[in-house]
Design a protein around this motif. Structure first.
Motif, short mmCIF file in Angstrom:
data_model
loop_
_atom_site.label_atom_id
_atom_site.label_comp_id
_atom_site.label_asym_id
_atom_site.label_seq_id
_atom_site.Cartn_x
_atom_site.Cartn_y
_atom_site.Cartn_z
N PRO A 302 0.71 -1.23 -0.15
CA PRO A 302 0.03 -0.18 0.07
C PRO A 302 0.72 1.22 0.05
N MET A 303 2.06 1.28 0.25
CA MET A 303 2.85 2.40 0.07
C MET A 303 3.19 3.04 -1.11
N ASP A 304 3.11 4.32 -1.24
CA ASP A 304 2.99 4.91 -2.81
C ASP A 304 4.70 5.13 -3.00
N GLY A 305 5.57 5.29 -1.98
CA GLY A 305 6.80 5.78 -2.49
C GLY A 305 7.61 4.62 -2.94
N ARG A 306 8.96 4.87 -3.10
CA ARG A 306 9.92 3.94 -3.32
C ARG A 306 11.23 4.22 -2.61
N PRO A 307 12.18 3.36 -2.31
CA PRO A 307 13.26 3.69 -1.62
C PRO A 307 14.33 4.42 -2.44
N PHE A 308 14.99 5.42 -1.94
CA PHE A 308 16.23 5.96 -2.64
C PHE A 308 17.52 5.60 -2.11
N LEU A 309 17.54 4.80 -1.12
CA LEU A 309 18.94 4.13 -0.64
C LEU A 309 18.53 2.69 -0.31
N GLY A 310 19.81 1.98 -0.43
CA GLY A 310 19.59 0.37 -0.14
C GLY A 310 20.20 -0.48 -1.26
N THR A 311 20.13 -1.50 -1.19
CA THR A 311 21.08 -2.44 -2.23
C THR A 311 20.30 -2.40 -3.52
N SER A 312 18.99 -2.27 -3.68
CA SER A 312 18.23 -2.25 -4.85
C SER A 312 18.25 -0.95 -5.56
N VAL A 313 18.92 0.25 -5.27
CA VAL A 313 19.07 1.46 -5.77
C VAL A 313 20.46 1.54 -6.42
N THR A 314 20.32 1.96 -7.70
CA THR A 314 21.63 2.20 -8.45
C THR A 314 21.66 3.91 -8.74
N ARG A 315 23.15 4.21 -8.87
CA ARG A 315 23.27 5.71 -9.11
C ARG A 315 22.52 6.22 -10.50
N SER A 316 22.58 5.50 -11.36
CA SER A 316 22.12 5.95 -12.63
C SER A 316 20.59 5.92 -12.51
N GLU A 317 19.97 5.04 -11.90
CA GLU A 317 18.22 4.99 -11.80
C GLU A 317 17.86 6.23 -10.81
#
Length: 615
Positions: A302-317
């Motif tokens: 149900p959360m609308d946001g998405r992580p901006f840190l963590g192992t799944s986040v790349t710099r280019s994305e």
């Protein structure tokens, strides 16, 4: 032997604790990014915050989704857009439950073994279950955790709050020489007066005090030997707080500072290196999922946001993220529904009641001397065109190029060379509003009566209806000749809220829509929905019809609840403050003491006092 066993236990506990990072939020109140030297050369020098930046990432484009405390914090604690969940009104008249299937996010951390504490401001518009915090009070501290527990701690700093600018004339006169400086960076929409310079410098001083307080807290973490185990966020809880910032959807109300430290052992969770700046956009709706990602916890659907840190986040994305949304609804007694989208350096603002100027009175806001001076100078004709915009009706939509116009003063919506950008951003915002769906297309009194037991489900059940209401409101964006026949149909709808928005669109056209005057007289007197009557009478007032004043006073008298009376009083106050300068001498008698003990009672009292005492 006992010593060895104790040493082994402590070592094992430290290993378990170190498997997941501690996370700390340092939250300051009411300060836009521009007040920090970290973002603006003329901002305050804040050595402790700047030290955090050297040890971590500085986010150049971090945004609150709302420009006021309770709505911003409701977004933070849930990871959800407030107009979807019913938490978009500040001060909430009725709290609402979180979406079905979602807990406020510290609950998930506690379930994973974290010790969660908040010192001490909450200000959520949600009802709160008992599992959110281990402790939330002025005594709350991460130090009370078990020896082997990772922790999440929120430390709130109030020294920069709006109330810090409620100084009086005596304070101004006694300190004006030392704080009224040439070269002070006064925003171009404000008068460059001694009081404006003083207020700006005074507020920078509040930031320096903030930095000292943050330094003291960081010294405690260092004393506890926790800095290398702890990811620290510093951010402002929304923009502000000089006039035209807090409570307004301009960048001054939404663009916040954000710094996140990178401990060496947790560097694999970060898409950047210490000292770097991140250009990608992040918003408050992203903070909850980011903390969960750092803790290795799955993100609830149900959360609308998405992580901006963590192992799944790349710099280019992350760098490619370039969109943020904003919303403004009711602030205390001031109601003004506005939505925004920013994509890259272009900002689109949709004002759904553009005939009401920004200045519409708010009692708390006008405790600030600079607000009062600004208004007085407008009335005396001492302001230039840019400084006068705040006191004049707005366009229904605005488009700003923030590269060349960072203060959002030059509206490009009517410029043919930006037509394509305008249409694209208009369509994108409309799609987002319909997709939420945005509950604010029903007036707050109707939502309290029908939707607040389960706002999200109510919105989904009425999503197609909300989409039709959005389309009706957006008739004000069409050329009048194209809109008029559609307005005529909408004004005859059996759906009262379609009639409500059709009259609002008519008011946006003003005297262009004079052909609806007789229809408005009939509706203001006899529509079976009191708030539709209000919007019809409002249209008459915008068109200069004198009978609007007694009509609105009668409609106020017929109000059945405090929230309904508050919304009607907002229209009366806006008409009083705007170019129509309507006077409502019988407003107080129309309300009497009926709503004194209702949730809206104090806000109604503020409105009635203002209408009775303001010239």
């Amino acid at each position: 032997m006992k010593f060895l066993l104790l040493l082994l236990a402590l070592t094992t506990a430290n290993v378990r604790s170190a498997e997941r990072p501690n996370i700390v939020w340092l939250v300051s109140e009411d300060n836009a990014a521009r007040f920090l030297r970290l973002y603006d050369p003329k901002g305050a020098e804040l050595p402790h915050i700047e030290s955090l930046a050297k040890r971590g990432l500085t986010f150049d484009h971090a945004f609150s989704n709302a420009p006021v405390c309770s709505v911003a914090r409701s977004t933070l604690i849930s990871g959800c857009y407030a107009p979807r969940t019913g938490t978009q009104f500040h001060r909430r008249l009725v709290k609402v439950p979180p979406p079905v299937g979602l807990d406020l996010f510290p609950t998930y951390l506690r379930g994973a073994g974290y010790y969660c504490t908040n010192h001490s401001k909450e200000d959520y518009n949600y009802t709160k279950n008992q599992g959110v915090w281990d402790e939330s009070s002025r005594r709350a501290s991460y130090r009370n955790r078990k020896a082997d527990q990772p922790f999440f701690h929120v430390e709130n700093f109030t020294v920069t709050h709006e109330g810090s600018l409620h100084f009086n004339a005596k304070t101004f006169q006694s300190q004006r020489e030392q704080l009224t400086k040439e070269g002070t960076s006064v925003a171009p929409y404000l008068p460059d007066s001694p009081l404006a310079r003083f207020t700006h410098e005074w507020y920078l001083g509040r930031h320096r005090e903030l930095d000292k307080q943050i330094g003291k807290f960081l010294a405690g973490l260092e004393e506890d030997q926790l800095l290398e185990d702890t990811i620290i966020f510093y951010y402002g809880d929304h923009g502000g707080v000089l006039p035209r910032s807090k409570g307004y959807i301009y960048e001054s109300g939404l663009h916040v500072p954000l710094v996140v430290t990178i401990p060496e052992k947790w560097k694999h969770l970060f898409p950047g290196k210490p000292g770097e700046r991140i250009r990608g956009f992040v918003s408050f709706v992203d903070f909850a999922p980011t903390v969960l990602a750092l803790a290795g916890i799955g993100i609830p659907e149900p959360m609308d946001g998405r992580p901006f840190l963590g192992t799944s986040v790349t710099r280019s994305e992350l760098d490619a993220r370039n969109v943020t949304y904003g919303y403004a609804d009711r602030f205390d007694e001031k109601y003004d529904p506005v939505r925004s989208i920013r994509r890259g350096n272009f900002k689109y603002i949709r004002s759904y009641q553009p005939f009401n100027p920004d200045l519409a009175f708010n009692a708390y806001r006008y405790r600030q001397m600079l607000y009062r001076e600004w208004k007085d100078q407008f009335r005396s004709g001492d302001l230039n065109a840019r400084q006068s915009q705040f006191f004049q009706p707005r366009a229904a939509e605005a488009l700003y190029d923030l590269d060349s116009d960072p203060h959002e003063l030059v509206n490009l919506a009517a410029d043919p060379s930006f037509r394509s950008t305008l249409l694209t951003m208009r369509a994108d915002l409309r799609k987002w509003v319909k997709g939420l769906p945005d509950l604010s297309f029903y007036p707050e009194p109707a939502l309290i009566e029908s939707a607040w037991k389960n706002p999200v489900s109510y919105g989904l059940e009425h999503q197609s209806d909300i989409a039709e209401l959005v389309d009706t409101a957006d008739l004000s964006l069409l050329p009048y000749e194209e809109a008029a026949p559609k307005l005529r149909i909408a004004l005859q709808s059996e759906n009262p809220w379609k009639r409500y928005w059709a009259w609002t669109a008519c008011s946006s056209f003003g005297k262009q829509a004079a052909e609806f005057t007789e229809t408005a007289r009939t509706a203001a007197g006899s529509d079976d929905n009191n708030l539709v009557r209000m919007r019809a009478a409002e249209f008459l007032a915008v068109g200069g019809e004198e009978q609007a004043v007694p009509l609105l006073t009668g409609i106020l008298k017929d109000s059945s609840t405090g929230p309904e009376a508050l919304l009607i009083l907002n229209t009366m106050s806006a008409l009083h403050d705007g170019p129509h300068a309507c006077q409502f001498p019988k407003a107080k008698a129309a309300v009497g003491k009926r709503f004194r003990n209702q949730p809206a009672g104090s806000l109604i009292a503020d409105r009635l006092t203002y209408l009775a005492t303001s010239p």
